[in-house]
Design a protein around this motif. Structure first.
Motif, PDB file in Angstrom:
ATOM      1  N   LYS A 119       0.834  -1.203   0.000  1.00 59.82           N
ATOM      2  CA  LYS A 119       0.000   0.000   0.000  1.00 59.82           C
ATOM      3  C   LYS A 119       0.870   1.255   0.000  1.00 59.82           C
ATOM      4  O   LYS A 119       1.939   1.297   0.614  1.00 59.82           O
ATOM      5  N   GLY A 120       0.411   2.257  -0.717  1.00 69.14           N
ATOM      6  CA  GLY A 120       1.143   3.519  -0.790  1.00 69.14           C
ATOM      7  C   GLY A 120       2.303   3.513  -1.756  1.00 69.14           C
ATOM      8  O   GLY A 120       3.034   4.513  -1.834  1.00 69.14           O
ATOM      9  N   LEU A 121       2.481   2.425  -2.513  1.00 67.83           N
ATOM     10  CA  LEU A 121       3.611   2.373  -3.445  1.00 67.83           C
ATOM     11  C   LEU A 121       3.477   3.425  -4.542  1.00 67.83           C
ATOM     12  O   LEU A 121       4.455   4.114  -4.883  1.00 67.83           O
ATOM     13  N   GLY A 122       2.262   3.579  -5.082  1.00 70.73           N
ATOM     14  CA  GLY A 122       2.059   4.577  -6.135  1.00 70.73           C
ATOM     15  C   GLY A 122       2.345   5.984  -5.659  1.00 70.73           C
ATOM     16  O   GLY A 122       2.992   6.775  -6.368  1.00 70.73           O
ATOM     17  N   SER A 123       1.887   6.325  -4.455  1.00 69.62           N
ATOM     18  CA  SER A 123       2.115   7.676  -3.942  1.00 69.62           C
ATOM     19  C   SER A 123       3.592   7.918  -3.655  1.00 69.62           C
ATOM     20  O   SER A 123       4.102   9.022  -3.877  1.00 69.62           O
ATOM     21  N   VAL A 180       0.776   8.912   5.124  1.00 73.35           N
ATOM     22  CA  VAL A 180      -0.534   8.463   5.594  1.00 73.35           C
ATOM     23  C   VAL A 180      -1.003   7.250   4.796  1.00 73.35           C
ATOM     24  O   VAL A 180      -1.486   6.257   5.352  1.00 73.35           O
ATOM     25  N   GLU A 181      -0.859   7.308   3.473  1.00 72.62           N
ATOM     26  CA  GLU A 181      -1.287   6.199   2.624  1.00 72.62           C
ATOM     27  C   GLU A 181      -0.438   4.953   2.865  1.00 72.62           C
ATOM     28  O   GLU A 181      -0.908   3.831   2.663  1.00 72.62           O
ATOM     29  N   THR A 182       0.798   5.143   3.294  1.00 69.13           N
ATOM     30  CA  THR A 182       1.697   4.008   3.499  1.00 69.13           C
ATOM     31  C   THR A 182       1.386   3.240   4.779  1.00 69.13           C
ATOM     32  O   THR A 182       1.495   2.002   4.804  1.00 69.13           O
ATOM     33  N   VAL A 183       0.978   3.932   5.842  1.00 71.20           N
ATOM     34  CA  VAL A 183       0.816   3.282   7.145  1.00 71.20           C
ATOM     35  C   VAL A 183      -0.628   2.957   7.480  1.00 71.20           C
ATOM     36  O   VAL A 183      -0.876   2.133   8.374  1.00 71.20           O
ATOM     37  N   GLN A 184      -1.616   3.553   6.840  1.00 68.05           N
ATOM     38  CA  GLN A 184      -3.010   3.311   7.222  1.00 68.05           C
ATOM     39  C   GLN A 184      -3.438   1.886   6.882  1.00 68.05           C
ATOM     40  O   GLN A 184      -2.963   1.283   5.913  1.00 68.05           O
ATOM     41  N   ILE A 187      -8.087  -2.422   5.980  1.00 65.55           N
ATOM     42  CA  ILE A 187      -9.406  -2.890   6.395  1.00 65.55           C
ATOM     43  C   ILE A 187     -10.159  -1.851   7.220  1.00 65.55           C
ATOM     44  O   ILE A 187     -11.356  -2.007   7.461  1.00 65.55           O
ATOM     45  N   ALA A 188      -9.492  -0.787   7.657  1.00 66.53           N
ATOM     46  CA  ALA A 188     -10.150   0.238   8.479  1.00 66.53           C
ATOM     47  C   ALA A 188     -10.178   1.591   7.796  1.00 66.53           C
ATOM     48  O   ALA A 188     -10.654   2.569   8.388  1.00 66.53           O
ATOM     49  N   SER A 189      -9.702   1.686   6.564  1.00 74.48           N
ATOM     50  CA  SER A 189      -9.651   2.969   5.858  1.00 74.48           C
ATOM     51  C   SER A 189     -10.040   2.757   4.401  1.00 74.48           C
ATOM     52  O   SER A 189      -9.913   1.649   3.851  1.00 74.48           O
ATOM     53  N   GLU A 190     -10.537   3.816   3.799  1.00 78.42           N
ATOM     54  CA  GLU A 190     -10.846   3.760   2.378  1.00 78.42           C
ATOM     55  C   GLU A 190      -9.556   3.802   1.567  1.00 78.42           C
ATOM     56  O   GLU A 190      -8.623   4.529   1.899  1.00 78.42           O
ATOM     57  N   LYS A 191      -9.545   3.021   0.499  1.00 80.44           N
ATOM     58  CA  LYS A 191      -8.366   3.023  -0.349  1.00 80.44           C
ATOM     59  C   LYS A 191      -8.274   4.334  -1.119  1.00 80.44           C
ATOM     60  O   LYS A 191      -9.227   4.731  -1.782  1.00 80.44           O
ATOM     61  N   PRO A 192      -7.148   5.014  -1.031  1.00 78.65           N
ATOM     62  CA  PRO A 192      -7.016   6.306  -1.704  1.00 78.65           C
ATOM     63  C   PRO A 192      -6.858   6.132  -3.210  1.00 78.65           C
ATOM     64  O   PRO A 192      -6.426   5.078  -3.703  1.00 78.65           O
ATOM     65  N   GLY A 193      -7.205   7.194  -3.942  1.00 74.97           N
ATOM     66  CA  GLY A 193      -6.993   7.208  -5.375  1.00 74.97           C
ATOM     67  C   GLY A 193      -5.531   7.448  -5.705  1.00 74.97           C
ATOM     68  O   GLY A 193      -4.715   7.792  -4.838  1.00 74.97           O
ATOM     69  N   LEU A 194      -5.217   7.275  -6.976  1.00 73.38           N
ATOM     70  CA  LEU A 194      -3.817   7.370  -7.381  1.00 73.38           C
ATOM     71  C   LEU A 194      -3.255   8.771  -7.161  1.00 73.38           C
ATOM     72  O   LEU A 194      -2.100   8.925  -6.747  1.00 73.38           O
ATOM     73  N   PHE A 195      -4.085   9.800  -7.415  1.00 78.20           N
ATOM     74  CA  PHE A 195      -3.586  11.171  -7.336  1.00 78.20           C
ATOM     75  C   PHE A 195      -4.104  11.909  -6.098  1.00 78.20           C
ATOM     76  O   PHE A 195      -4.027  13.140  -6.039  1.00 78.20           O
ATOM     77  N   ASP A 196      -4.627  11.163  -5.127  1.00 79.42           N
ATOM     78  CA  ASP A 196      -5.072  11.804  -3.887  1.00 79.42           C
ATOM     79  C   ASP A 196      -3.912  12.412  -3.122  1.00 79.42           C
ATOM     80  O   ASP A 196      -4.101  13.347  -2.328  1.00 79.42           O
ATOM     81  N   VAL A 197      -2.728  11.900  -3.328  1.00 75.94           N
ATOM     82  CA  VAL A 197      -1.562  12.433  -2.627  1.00 75.94           C
ATOM     83  C   VAL A 197      -1.318  13.884  -3.010  1.00 75.94           C
ATOM     84  O   VAL A 197      -0.891  14.699  -2.167  1.00 75.94           O
TER      85      VAL A 197
END
Length: 419
Positions: A119-123, A180-184, A187-197
């Motif tokens: 998770k968070g690899l794209g960002s 934030v995208e890397t550590v969240q 199962i408890a958070s919504e998956k962020p979009g690619l450009f949400d960062v």
């Protein structure tokens, strides 16, 4: 009588030339002592040196590509584990060595799947690309150098450091959003979009003086520590990398001088790769506590829920109220002890262990490919008979043999003429 004398001289010259021609086929003392099988390997090795050099130039790109992929992709799961350990201030397990992390990794995979550590690899990749783009833009606007070397003047070096300070300061809000995208927890958070960062980073950047919500620190409170740590790490890495590369290249040059051969492109690239790896490992080891403090400041007030790596099953919220970097350091020392600054150190050990293993495997594969395609003898034969040195001396030996043969011809003609 004169005709018979001339005929005798000509016959002697021809005989001496035949003997000299036979001498030319002996290029070194080593050929007189090698067994037949190894002598054939040596002949193939000599004849394919130019092809081997050309092949190694193409394999350099492969080794560099593998190292780049390992650094940016294969290391990401361990970065995720490391950051989750760093930001969890209430954890009972510090994970200072990798053995305590293995049960938690197994539980995470069983509950959340194989993609949970990616998770968070794209960002992360987008933020790295943004950092390079900002460096390039500032360099074009100000004519400050993006890179430095041993020939860079002190003024240009100062401009380069200033460029890095500005670049790191501008990218800090986006790096915090990527954290934030890397550590969240998935199962408890919504998956962020690619450009949400970019959206979250822009919001944090524009709210310069006031926090966006809750206990989130303002941008100006993050840029100072982040830029200071980033520039210090960069300069330290630059120095260590230069020293390590010079030492390894110096050792290689001494070996080449002893063998009287030319430097190998692949060996030079290997020295650079290991120099970069040594510099990165040393830098991460020394600045690990400062990175822990910085990540906790960046995550504060974001209402992030992370995976509990004490067991790998539960999820926990991050609730902190630090007033700044100094307050974060004091609170961590009081509540968690000095070891609290090194939470997740075992994940970094795993990261660099995998990195070194991948590079070693890549070098082994490249060596085998070189041996198969270029008919290079196995390493045991090359080392036992010192073929690298022989190959380096072959050209000079051939020239010297030709010169010696010419001198021998001249000497024979002179001696026979006197007779």
């Amino acid at each position: 009588m004169g005709r018979y004398l001339v005929q005798s001289i000509v016959d002697n010259i021809n005989a001496d030339q035949d003997a000299t021609t036979k001498i030319r086929y002996i290029n070194s003392e080593l050929e007189l002592t090698l067994p037949l099988k190894e002598q054939k390997d040596l002949d193939k090795y000599m004849n394919n040196q130019e092809d081997d050099t050309s092949l190694r130039k193409y394999l350099v790109f492969g080794v560099q590509w593998i190292s780049l992929v390992t650094e940016n992709l294969l290391s990401h799961p361990f970065i995720v584990l490391r950051r989750q350990c760093q930001v969890y201030n209430a954890s009972k397990r510090f994970h200072l060595h990798p053995f305590t992390l293995l049960p938690s990794i197994v539980h995470l995979h069983r509950r959340q799947g194989l993609t949970t550590l990616w998770k968070g690899l794209g960002s992360c990749l987008l933020v790295r690309g943004l950092s390079l783009a900002v460096d390039d833009a500032i360099s074009k606007l100000t004519s400050w150098p993006k890179d430095v070397n041993s020939q860079t003047t002190l003024k240009r070096f100062g401009q380069h450091v200033l460029l890095k300070c500005i670049s790191i300061g501008l990218v800090v809000p986006f790096h915090a959003a990527s954290l934030v995208e890397t550590v969240q927890s998935d199962i408890a958070s919504e998956k962020p979009g690619l450009f949400d960062v970019f959206r979250e980073g822009s919001l944090r950047l524009f709210f310069w003086s006031y926090p966006q919500r809750g206990r989130m620190l303002p941008a100006w409170a993050l840029i100072g520590p982040s830029a200071s740590l980033g520039v210090t790490k960069y300069l330290f890495n630059l120095v260590i990398r230069g020293v390590a590369s010079r030492i390894m290249l110096r050792r290689q040059s001494l070996v080449q001088e002893n063998c009287d051969s030319h430097a190998d492109t692949l060996e030079q690239r290997n020295s650079e790769i290991y120099g970069n790896l040594i510099a990165t490992l040393t830098t991460e080891l020394i600045f690990f506590p400062f990175e822990t403090i910085l990540h906790r400041l960046q995550l504060q007030g974001t209402r992030t829920i992370i995976d509990n790596l004490d067991n790998g099953y539960a999820v926990v919220p991050i609730l902190t109220n630090y007033q700044g970097a100094v307050d974060c350091y004091r609170t961590t020392i009081i509540s968690e002890g000095f070891a609290g600054l090194y939470k997740g150190f075992g994940a970094m050990i795993l990261q660099f262990s995998v990195h070194i293993a991948v590079i070693k495997m890549a070098q082994w594969i490249v060596t085998k490919i070189t041996e198969v395609i270029s008919n290079r003898p196995p390493p045991c034969i090359v080392q036992y008979y010192n073929l690298d040195c022989v190959a380096g001396k072959s050209s000079s030996t051939t020239i010297s043999s030709s010169i010696s043969s010419t001198e021998l011809d001249m000497h024979s003609v002179g001696q026979n003429s006197l007779k």
